[in-house]
Each structure stands twice: as structure tokens, then as C-alpha cells.
Enzyme design. Sequence first.
Site, PDB file in Angstrom:
ATOM      1  N   THR A 250       7.550  -5.501 -11.765  1.00  0.00           N
ATOM      2  CA  THR A 250       7.019  -6.301 -10.661  1.00  0.00           C
ATOM      3  C   THR A 250       7.789  -5.987  -9.375  1.00  0.00           C
ATOM      4  O   THR A 250       8.527  -4.999  -9.305  1.00  0.00           O
ATOM      5  CB  THR A 250       7.061  -7.805 -11.020  1.00  0.00           C
ATOM      6  N   ASN A 251       7.605  -6.789  -8.350  1.00  0.00           N
ATOM      7  CA  ASN A 251       8.324  -6.586  -7.092  1.00  0.00           C
ATOM      8  C   ASN A 251       8.795  -7.928  -6.555  1.00  0.00           C
ATOM      9  O   ASN A 251       8.575  -8.969  -7.177  1.00  0.00           O
ATOM     10  CB  ASN A 251       7.433  -5.854  -6.082  1.00  0.00           C
ATOM     11  N   ARG A 252       9.427  -7.912  -5.396  1.00  0.00           N
ATOM     12  CA  ARG A 252      10.089  -9.129  -4.914  1.00  0.00           C
ATOM     13  C   ARG A 252       9.179 -10.074  -4.139  1.00  0.00           C
ATOM     14  O   ARG A 252       9.626 -11.049  -3.565  1.00  0.00           O
ATOM     15  CB  ARG A 252      11.273  -8.751  -4.014  1.00  0.00           C
TER      16      ARG A 252
END
Length: 447
Positions: A250-252
Site C-alpha cells: 500500500t502507500n501512505r
Amino acid sequence: MPDEAPDPAAGQRAGAMTGKVVVLGVTGGIAAYKAVSVCRMLVDAGCHVVPVMTRDARRFVGEATFSALASEPVMKSLWGEPDAIPHTRLGRRADLVVVAPATARFIGSYANGISDGLLLATVMATRAPVVVCPAMHTEMWEHPAVQENLEVLARRGVHVVSPEPGRLAGGDEGFGRLAEPGRIVDCVLGLLAGDHSKAGDHSKAGDHSKAGDHSKAGDHSKAGASLSGVHVLVSAGGTREAVDAVRVLTNRSSGKQGHAIAEAASLRGARVTLVTTTDRSVPHGIEVVRVESAAQMEKALLERSISAQVVVMAAAVADFRPKAAFEGKLHRSDGLPEILLEPTPDILMELSRSRRPGQLLVGFAAETEKVAERAKLKLLAKGVDLMVANDVSAPGAGFDADTNQVLLIDAAGSVEEIPLASKHAVAEAVLDKVARLMGPGRAPGQG
Ligand SMILES: Cc1cc2nc3c(=O)[nH]c(=O)nc-3n(C[C@H](O)[C@H](O)[C@H](O)COP(=O)(O)O)c2cc1C
């Protein structure tokens, strides 16, 4: 005094609302102390604040605090105020009523038309916009009675500033914490700023002779340019791509900016559909579709974009995903797994390819360098109308921050810089630009 986080939007708000009468209702929740900040910020913005406290609110915060900070002493009761009919007088004087925090009890009474107290009688008696900011423990917030009562209020045109996740009373964590004062104040000032017809409304406020007026009571002026009748589709959050049964890539992205855009569009009267990967709460009146992966997000967006006049692609979609998720959970003892990646669908490109005539497409570009240059290239490559570009490495901007700083780049090459501001203020700037780009020739329904 409560702790106060630095409020980057304070300067922009200062003195903007000279003389607007805001009734600040405070009810008996643990978050009543935060209403002190709301009061002070509204006064700083130039509002004339009249505080109204319930009996139980005064168990949490002393009335002397509000009397000292507000523009008038605290009002408490239908009986014994200098004015013999305080609720109707207050209801007519008000340009807006905001209740922060709003207890489950207040929300239930208001939804059911019970007016047994000065604050409830005032919200029943006013024709001004009413903003309700619920705050309570997660269990209470999730109770169907509270949710249904809020739905009733939202249907009647009451603006609900949804609570947030975070620390609650008694050391608990969860959903139900009062929205940050800055968010509440932005909503109030936005509504007041959009309220161009207010002078005329005052004379009409007391005119209860037309039965039909009651249905209009919810048709309050919206902040900024109206998007009434426009279907706005917004995506938010970072996608999650399964590695195995328990792990994801995933990402932030926190989804805060996309959610702020959805909320702001809804406040402007749009029909909003929000496709989000987060579990953030969504105000009533917004259709929400929860998804996880890029593939799910693509399907949800393409299905719903058919009817949308504006599509805002604020989600951070993974560029790559594991070609196949491992079955079950990988264990350390299994050795290092070899994870093959493949590209995810280019959702912005797909939306651009399949867009209906007249539909306005907004993309987001999160960059760490050469922001304007890369965003312009992305705008051209994807064929979008507006690119919201942000330098996610800049202090206070980008992922998970409550503030953002962006460039608005349109297809004609115009670049507008939006300086560091709350994500809600940035959402308003994006929607102002969208409204300008839609123009009369691209008005809703003409697509
Ligand atoms: C310590 C304490 C904290 C409370 N916090 C909340 C709250 O955050 N939200 C809520 O809806 N009720 C809360 N309650 C319950 C309300 O105080 C109670 O329902 C009260 O009747 C509300 O009155 P009012 O709506 O007239 O102010 C709390 C009660 C106590 C004793």
C-alpha cells in the site's frame, strides 16, 4: 484551556465575517472544552458569537469561560432570560447556529422535534443554517438510533460535521471524537460566506405563514459556488494489494484530501459518491463505496462515472501489485518469497477514455520533485481537465497531514498556487476551480 494545535488557516479566517451572528450551542459531552476553541476562532474571524449552554454542558465547562470569550454572556434557559421569548428572538437574530459538541440526547431530541430547552427551541425556531457536530463514544455513535436521527436531520438540510477517529474519554480509542475546531469553523465560515441572500432571509425568517416553507428550511446557501444538482464522483485513499492472506502492498495516503473534497462538494449541494479505501466516517447524504484494491476501485469508479458530471480522482492508486497473492500466510520459516509484480489498471486513463461528453475530470499528482513539470505531463498524457499537484515531501503537505499545499494546473496551462492551508480549505479551492471550469457551457445536464 485545551491544547491547541497550530492552526495554519487562522490567518485566512481573521476578521472575515464582521458582525455575522453565530449562535454557538454547547451540550453536555466530554468534548465541551473544545467548544472554547471554536468560540475563540469564530470571534477571531469577526463573528458575533452568542453562546447557549445546556445544563449538562455547564457540568463540563464553566459558563464564565464562554461569557468571557464570546460576544455576549452565556444564555441558558427559556425561563429567566432578560428576553421573555429568547428562543424565537435568538433564532431570528442568528445567521447560523452551530452545535458543538452535539450529544446523542440533543441529536435525538432535535430529530424528533422536541424543544424542551433553550438550545433545542432555538434550532427549532430558526430559519438560519444549522450545523451539528456530534461527539460521543464509538458505541453511542454507531447506535442505530443516533445514525437514523442524523439521517433525518441531514435530510432536512442540517449540516453534520462528522466526528473523527482518535482518543476518547476514559482512555478509549475509536470513532466519535469531536471534529477538530478548525474543521468546524471552516464549515461555519464557508456557509456564512456563501450566504449571499441573507439580508432578504432575515425579513422572511419570521414568516411562518407558508406551510411549504418548511421544506425549504433545509435549502440553505452553500459555501462557495453552488454545485446543486451536479453529481460529483470522488475517490480517496491508498489502494491495498494483497501479498498473502495477511499482508498488503500500500502507500501512505490517508484519504483526508479526497474525503474533504467529497464533504465540501456535498455542502455545496452536489450529489456526491465517494469511493474510498479508508474506514473514515462519511457525512450523511454522501453515497459511500468502500473498496480495497485498484481493481475494485476501477470497477466502482467506472460503474458510477456514467452519471457523474465531475470526477475527482484523489485516491493514490498503487502502480504495481503482486501478480498473484500467496495462499494463506507466508512464514519466516518458508524463506524469502519471490514476489512478482504486475502493473495495476491505470484508472485515471480509463476514466479519461470512457468519459461522457461534458464530464470534467480532475486528477491528482503526488510528486517529490519537479512537481509542476511532471504534473503538466501527466495532465496531457491522461487527458484530464485539471491536475491538483502536490509536493508530498514538503513540510505540512501531502500524505496524512491535515494541511496541504497544491498547484492547480488546468488544460489551458494556467497554474494557480494554493498556499499551505487545511485540507478542507484546499478542497474548497479545488471546487471553486471546478465550478469555474464547468462554466455556463458545461452546466450540469448539458453534457
Ligand atoms: C463523563 C460523561 C461524559 C459524557 N460524554 C458524552 C458525550 O461525549 N457524548 C454524548 O452524547 N453524551 C455524553 N454524556 C451523556 C450526556 O451528558 C447526557 O446524555 C446528558 O443528558 C446530555 O445533556 P444535553 O444534551 O442536554 O447537554 C456524558 C456523560 C458523562 C457523565
